[in-house]
Design a protein around this motif. Structure first.
Motif, short mmCIF file in Angstrom:
data_model
loop_
_atom_site.label_atom_id
_atom_site.label_comp_id
_atom_site.label_asym_id
_atom_site.label_seq_id
_atom_site.Cartn_x
_atom_site.Cartn_y
_atom_site.Cartn_z
N ALA A 146 0.83 -1.20 0.00
CA ALA A 146 0.00 0.00 0.00
C ALA A 146 0.87 1.25 0.00
O ALA A 146 0.57 2.24 -0.69
N ASN A 147 1.96 1.22 0.75
CA ASN A 147 2.85 2.37 0.80
C ASN A 147 3.51 2.61 -0.56
O ASN A 147 3.63 3.77 -1.01
N GLY A 148 3.91 1.53 -1.23
CA GLY A 148 4.49 1.68 -2.56
C GLY A 148 3.51 2.30 -3.55
O GLY A 148 3.90 3.12 -4.38
N LEU A 149 2.24 1.92 -3.43
CA LEU A 149 1.22 2.49 -4.30
C LEU A 149 1.07 3.98 -4.04
O LEU A 149 0.96 4.79 -4.97
N LEU A 150 1.06 4.37 -2.75
CA LEU A 150 0.95 5.78 -2.41
C LEU A 150 2.15 6.58 -2.93
O LEU A 150 1.99 7.70 -3.42
N VAL A 151 3.33 5.98 -2.82
CA VAL A 151 4.54 6.66 -3.31
C VAL A 151 4.46 6.87 -4.82
O VAL A 151 4.75 7.96 -5.35
N ASN A 152 4.05 5.81 -5.55
CA ASN A 152 3.97 5.91 -7.01
C ASN A 152 2.93 6.93 -7.46
O ASN A 152 3.10 7.60 -8.48
N LEU A 153 1.84 7.03 -6.69
CA LEU A 153 0.79 7.98 -7.04
C LEU A 153 1.03 9.37 -6.44
O LEU A 153 0.22 10.28 -6.66
N THR A 164 6.59 3.38 5.82
CA THR A 164 7.85 2.68 5.54
C THR A 164 8.46 2.12 6.81
O THR A 164 8.93 0.98 6.86
N ALA A 165 8.46 2.93 7.87
CA ALA A 165 9.01 2.48 9.15
C ALA A 165 8.21 1.31 9.72
O ALA A 165 8.78 0.33 10.21
N VAL A 166 6.87 1.41 9.63
CA VAL A 166 6.02 0.36 10.17
C VAL A 166 6.21 -0.95 9.41
O VAL A 166 6.29 -2.04 10.01
N GLY A 434 7.11 -2.83 -11.78
CA GLY A 434 5.96 -2.17 -11.19
C GLY A 434 4.84 -3.12 -10.83
O GLY A 434 4.74 -4.25 -11.34
N LEU A 435 3.96 -2.64 -9.93
CA LEU A 435 2.87 -3.47 -9.43
C LEU A 435 1.88 -3.84 -10.52
O LEU A 435 1.39 -4.98 -10.56
N GLY A 436 1.55 -2.89 -11.41
CA GLY A 436 0.57 -3.18 -12.45
C GLY A 436 1.00 -4.32 -13.35
O GLY A 436 0.21 -5.21 -13.66
N GLN A 437 2.25 -4.29 -13.80
CA GLN A 437 2.75 -5.36 -14.67
C GLN A 437 2.80 -6.69 -13.92
O GLN A 437 2.44 -7.74 -14.47
N ALA A 438 3.23 -6.65 -12.66
CA ALA A 438 3.29 -7.88 -11.88
C ALA A 438 1.90 -8.48 -11.70
O ALA A 438 1.71 -9.70 -11.83
#
Length: 482
Positions: A146-153, A164-166, A434-438
């Protein structure tokens, strides 16, 4: 399973496994309540299988009752609460845990350990070390995704550092938990195992030089932590047998931390680091050069590996890859076995239209199968029928080959945690593009597994005439579920 039904389920299970006096240990994994039983002849297995909450049973080193994800942990807690309210006595476990089993329970456990192969015993112990870590891996993996998605967006930039810390804190210290569980499993003091394993991830090891080269914190990872804790357990046991009782409380913990700690710094971290690097390199090379074949074999053979308990050998490999690369590229391939199983079950449902009991089982088990919980379909459908189990493996092989093909083309698909599969793995997916391709590649593999599992089972999973019009009035004879 509702909250009100959990205590009722635990209360229904207890007398069917022989009552409180017959239960010697209680544990659970993601989907199963695992019981140590003094006398398995007291189990009413037919009545157990008839309970609505029970998806299946497995008689192995422990007696395992399949309840499904989430339900297993909750029913286990209720089951332990029931045992705690039983009158304490010499035949009622749980009143005071002992360091070693005695009596009938210990005799049965000893017999099972003597008859089991050393390899299988080792795999069980490996599983006992790593399986308790899976809930934390899953939770942190979902948060990381979820954090990676927020970073990408580019959303909520003030929150993403906290997420990230959590999500990363557990992985940064996973070696400590591995050391704790290793010492516990092999008869040492858990906190001492964790203390020695903590050396592996302590940032201050960068000040230590070995052969003129500073050590890198985390080198060796979970494998180094496991080896360090094993060594600490051996040293502790040696000390317990030789150190005078008056000095034991001082000398034994000191030597248990000091000797393995120094050996970890000057030998084990380097050796385990080389092994860990080799595992990562081998996995990447395998998929890049032989992805289709690797996916075919891993996806096709995973169900038999699960049946034999050999899949447990992959747990430290997954953990090592997650620690090194952030995800394991092997799990999405293995998850295709579940897709083949779902396709095979759908074909059985279509072909055996007159077997209402079997179709009812499939309808109740299929949602769990789609979410990656395969035991209900394995033990209730494909394995008793025989051929559909083999054709399910064919579907898994096809799905694995699909994902492996894209790996050869440069699209690596991985999972940030171990445990879930099927649709439940989507929140944990990651990849080099990226998440979409995966997610697209993984979804294509699932659809391939469903389709090939269905087609192979529909065409080859039954005897001639079964389920074909008027000639298929009944399903073939089905042996009892093991």
């Amino acid at each position: 399973m509702t909250r009100t039904s959990r205590p009722a389920t635990a209360a229904a299970l207890l007398p069917l496994v022989g009552g409180p006096a017959n239960v010697t240990s209680v544990a659970h994994c993601m989907t199963r309540l695992r019981l140590g039983l003094a006398d398995r002849s007291l189990v009413d297995e037919d009545a157990l299988r008839a309970l609505p909450a029970v998806l299946g049973v497995v008689d192995d080193d422990t007696y395992q009752i399949v309840l499904g994800p989430g339900a297993a942990a909750r029913v286990t807690a209720d089951f332990e609460a029931l045992l705690a309210t039983a009158a304490p006595g010499p035949d009622v476990p749980g009143a005071a845990p002992a360091p070693a089993e005695t009596g009938a329970a210990g005799a049965e456990e000893g017999t099972r350990h003597r008859t089991a192969t050393p390899g299988k015993l080792l795999l069980r112990r490996v599983a006992n070390i790593f399986v308790p870590l899976i809930p934390a891996l899953v939770g942190c993996g979902v948060i990381a995704g979820a954090n990676g998605l927020l970073v990408n967006l580019r959303l909520l930039p003030s929150l993403t550092p906290a997420l990230t810390a959590v999500s990363s804190g557990f992985l940064a210290l996973i070696a400590v938990f591995v050391g704790h569980n290793t010492a516990k499993e092999f008869g040492g003091t858990p906190v001492l195992g964790g203390a020695v394993a903590a050396v592996v991830v302590y940032p201050g090891v960068a000040q230590v030089t070995v052969a003129g080269t500073p050590l890198a914190p985390g080198r060796g990872g979970v494998l180094g932590a496991l080896a360090a804790a094993l060594l600490a357990t051996r040293v502790e046991k040696w000390c317990r047998g030789r150190v005078p009782q008056a000095l034991d409380v001082l000398v034994t913990p000191t030597l248990t931390v000091l000797v393995p700690g120094l050996l970890t710094l000057y030998a084990l971290m380097y050796a385990a680091g080389e092994v860990s690097s080799a595992i990562g390199t081998a996995a990447n090379w395998l998929l890049a050069t032989t992805g289709v074949l690797a996916g075919l074999l891993l996806g096709g053979l995973f169900l038999p590996l699960v049946m034999l308990g050999l899949h447990q050998a992959l747990i430290p490999v997954h953990a090592t890859l997650i620690e090194q690369q952030g995800y394991t590229v092997l799990l999405p391939l293995l998850a295709m076995a579940g897709a083949g199983q779902v396709g095979a079950a759908a074909a059985v449902y279509v072909r055996l239209r007159h077997d209402h009991s079997l179709r009812t089982t499939i309808r109740s088990a299929l949602p769990a199968g789609l979410l990656g919980v395969g035991e209900p379909l394995i033990y209730g459908v494909s394995l008793p029928l025989g051929r559909p189990f083999a054709t399910a493996c064919v579907g898994g092989a096809a799905g694995g080959a699909f994902v492996g093909l894209f790996a050869m083309l440069g699209d690596r698909v991985g999972a940030t945690a171990i445990g879930p599969s099927g649709w439940a793995l989507f929140p944990l997916l990651a990849g080099n593009r990226g998440l979409g391709q995966a997610a697209a590649v993984y979804a294509g593999g699932l659809l391939t597994g469903y389709a090939v599992g269905f087609a192979a089972t529909y065409a080859f999973g039954f005897g001639f005439g079964v389920g074909s019009g008027s000639g298929g009035k009944a399903a073939p004879d089905r042996p009892s579920v093991p």
